[in-house]
Design a protein around this motif. Structure first.
Motif, mmCIF file in Angstrom:
data_model
loop_
_atom_site.group_PDB
_atom_site.id
_atom_site.type_symbol
_atom_site.label_atom_id
_atom_site.label_comp_id
_atom_site.label_asym_id
_atom_site.label_seq_id
_atom_site.Cartn_x
_atom_site.Cartn_y
_atom_site.Cartn_z
ATOM 1 N N THR A 1 0.797 -1.229 0.000
ATOM 2 C CA THR A 1 0.000 0.000 0.000
ATOM 3 C C THR A 1 0.829 1.278 0.000
ATOM 4 O O THR A 1 0.310 2.358 -0.258
ATOM 5 C CB THR A 1 -0.918 0.044 1.234
ATOM 6 N N GLY A 2 2.106 1.175 0.370
ATOM 7 C CA GLY A 2 2.952 2.362 0.481
ATOM 8 C C GLY A 2 2.780 3.099 1.796
ATOM 9 O O GLY A 2 3.478 4.079 2.049
ATOM 10 N N ARG A 3 1.861 2.641 2.669
ATOM 11 C CA ARG A 3 1.691 3.300 3.971
ATOM 12 C C ARG A 3 2.960 3.139 4.795
ATOM 13 O O ARG A 3 3.684 2.154 4.655
ATOM 14 C CB ARG A 3 0.509 2.709 4.718
ATOM 15 N N LYS A 4 3.208 4.104 5.658
ATOM 16 C CA LYS A 4 4.438 4.110 6.452
ATOM 17 C C LYS A 4 4.125 4.172 7.935
ATOM 18 O O LYS A 4 3.095 4.694 8.348
ATOM 19 C CB LYS A 4 5.309 5.300 6.069
ATOM 20 N N ALA A 5 5.050 3.648 8.722
ATOM 21 C CA ALA A 5 4.991 3.752 10.179
ATOM 22 C C ALA A 5 6.408 4.026 10.667
ATOM 23 O O ALA A 5 7.377 3.522 10.093
ATOM 24 C CB ALA A 5 4.445 2.470 10.802
ATOM 25 N N SER A 6 6.527 4.832 11.706
ATOM 26 C CA SER A 6 7.856 5.189 12.204
ATOM 27 C C SER A 6 7.992 4.820 13.682
ATOM 28 O O SER A 6 7.010 4.705 14.406
ATOM 29 C CB SER A 6 8.118 6.682 12.004
ATOM 30 N N TYR A 7 9.244 4.654 14.090
ATOM 31 C CA TYR A 7 9.580 4.275 15.460
ATOM 32 C C TYR A 7 10.872 4.987 15.822
ATOM 33 O O TYR A 7 11.837 4.942 15.057
ATOM 34 C CB TYR A 7 9.759 2.746 15.522
ATOM 35 N N ASP A 8 10.885 5.649 16.971
ATOM 36 C CA ASP A 8 12.059 6.407 17.400
ATOM 37 C C ASP A 8 12.520 5.955 18.775
ATOM 38 O O ASP A 8 11.701 5.651 19.642
ATOM 39 C CB ASP A 8 11.747 7.905 17.460
ATOM 40 N N ILE A 9 13.831 5.940 18.941
ATOM 41 C CA ILE A 9 14.453 5.689 20.242
ATOM 42 C C ILE A 9 15.483 6.807 20.411
ATOM 43 O O ILE A 9 16.369 6.956 19.573
ATOM 44 C CB ILE A 9 15.194 4.339 20.277
ATOM 45 N N ASP A 10 15.357 7.621 21.459
ATOM 46 C CA ASP A 10 16.342 8.691 21.633
ATOM 47 C C ASP A 10 16.385 9.174 23.070
ATOM 48 O O ASP A 10 15.558 8.803 23.887
ATOM 49 C CB ASP A 10 16.082 9.861 20.672
ATOM 50 N N THR A 11 17.377 10.004 23.347
ATOM 51 C CA THR A 11 17.575 10.523 24.705
ATOM 52 C C THR A 11 16.784 11.798 24.957
ATOM 53 O O THR A 11 16.932 12.392 26.026
ATOM 54 C CB THR A 11 19.068 10.793 24.960
ATOM 55 N N ASP A 12 15.972 12.212 24.007
ATOM 56 C CA ASP A 12 15.119 13.383 24.152
ATOM 57 C C ASP A 12 15.987 14.608 24.462
ATOM 58 O O ASP A 12 17.004 14.811 23.816
ATOM 59 C CB ASP A 12 14.059 13.122 25.215
ATOM 60 N N LEU A 13 15.621 15.385 25.442
ATOM 61 C CA LEU A 13 16.342 16.633 25.736
ATOM 62 C C LEU A 13 17.263 16.532 26.947
ATOM 63 O O LEU A 13 17.734 17.534 27.462
ATOM 64 C CB LEU A 13 15.327 17.771 25.961
ATOM 65 N N TYR A 14 17.517 15.310 27.410
ATOM 66 C CA TYR A 14 18.361 15.146 28.597
ATOM 67 C C TYR A 14 19.831 15.380 28.268
ATOM 68 O O TYR A 14 20.301 15.004 27.200
ATOM 69 C CB TYR A 14 18.194 13.739 29.164
ATOM 70 N N ASP A 15 20.558 15.998 29.193
ATOM 71 C CA ASP A 15 21.993 16.198 29.057
ATOM 72 C C ASP A 15 22.669 14.849 29.303
ATOM 73 O O ASP A 15 22.735 14.388 30.438
ATOM 74 C CB ASP A 15 22.489 17.236 30.066
ATOM 75 N N ILE A 16 23.136 14.217 28.244
ATOM 76 C CA ILE A 16 23.635 12.847 28.366
ATOM 77 C C ILE A 16 25.050 12.752 28.923
ATOM 78 O O ILE A 16 25.535 11.655 29.169
ATOM 79 C CB ILE A 16 23.549 12.104 27.022
ATOM 80 N N ARG A 17 25.696 13.870 29.135
ATOM 81 C CA ARG A 17 27.071 13.820 29.636
ATOM 82 C C ARG A 17 27.145 13.703 31.145
ATOM 83 O O ARG A 17 28.100 13.191 31.678
ATOM 84 C CB ARG A 17 27.833 15.069 29.199
ATOM 85 N N ASP A 18 26.171 14.190 31.843
ATOM 86 C CA ASP A 18 26.321 14.299 33.282
ATOM 87 C C ASP A 18 25.331 13.411 34.035
ATOM 88 O O ASP A 18 25.461 12.204 34.033
ATOM 89 C CB ASP A 18 26.168 15.769 33.704
ATOM 90 N N ALA A 19 24.344 14.003 34.631
ATOM 91 C CA ALA A 19 23.421 13.284 35.510
ATOM 92 C C ALA A 19 22.643 12.179 34.800
ATOM 93 O O ALA A 19 22.205 11.234 35.441
ATOM 94 C CB ALA A 19 22.442 14.279 36.143
ATOM 95 N N TYR A 20 22.485 12.273 33.500
ATOM 96 C CA TYR A 20 21.668 11.307 32.773
ATOM 97 C C TYR A 20 22.506 10.312 31.967
ATOM 98 O O TYR A 20 22.009 9.673 31.047
ATOM 99 C CB TYR A 20 20.677 12.037 31.864
ATOM 100 N N ARG A 21 23.763 10.156 32.320
ATOM 101 C CA ARG A 21 24.633 9.235 31.577
ATOM 102 C C ARG A 21 24.109 7.798 31.598
ATOM 103 O O ARG A 21 24.154 7.098 30.591
ATOM 104 C CB ARG A 21 26.064 9.291 32.130
ATOM 105 N N ASP A 22 23.582 7.342 32.741
ATOM 106 C CA ASP A 22 23.025 5.985 32.816
ATOM 107 C C ASP A 22 21.832 5.837 31.867
ATOM 108 O O ASP A 22 21.667 4.802 31.230
ATOM 109 C CB ASP A 22 22.596 5.638 34.237
ATOM 110 N N PHE A 23 21.003 6.874 31.789
ATOM 111 C CA PHE A 23 19.865 6.866 30.867
ATOM 112 C C PHE A 23 20.360 6.767 29.424
ATOM 113 O O PHE A 23 19.833 5.988 28.626
ATOM 114 C CB PHE A 23 19.030 8.141 31.069
#
Length: 134
Positions: free
Chosen positions: A45-67
């Protein structure tokens, strides 16, 4: 068969992967963001579906490194499931459905008229109407 395009800069790396009915982009910007954007297309049909995995807006260097490390693990697991044929799509029917392995079940991804929605379903089993994303 997958195709791969890689871009690397001082700020990070960008990998674009593709199969016959899907595309994925993995972005690693170590100072701020890690993510995967996946889009599958129904070959009938050409229909599409999407899926995302990301860290959103968290600062990944410091407090959210485990996340951030957990997100990295999720991206690696998703790509392994995709490679091994465990990311599935529904064959036939009125809607386009993608199943992504999650724990003892799947995350069910559906494309509506406007939005793509995802619903985690523990214990959900894929029957004969599902085939691996190609």
């Amino acid at each position: 068969m997958w195709s791969l395009v890689t871009g690397v800069s001082d700020d990070g790396a960008n990998w674009q992967l593709a199969g016959s009915t899907w595309e994925a982009q993995v972005v690693v910007e170590p100072r701020r963001w890690i993510g995967l954007a996946f889009e599958a297309r129904d070959p009938a049909t050409g229909r599409k579906a999407s899926y995302d995995i990301d860290t959103d807006l968290y600062d990944i260097r410091d407090a959210y490194r485990d996340f951030a490390e957990a997100i990295e693990d999720d991206i690696i697991a998703f790509l392994g499931d995709l490679r091994d044929g465990r990311v599935l799509r529904k064959v036939g029917g009125s809607g386009f459905v993608v199943l992504v392995p999650a724990g003892d079940g799947f995350t069910r991804i559906t494309k509506g008229w406007v939005l793509t929605t995802s619903e985690r379903s523990e214990g959900l089993r894929a029957g004969e109407e599902y085939v691996p994303i190609g």
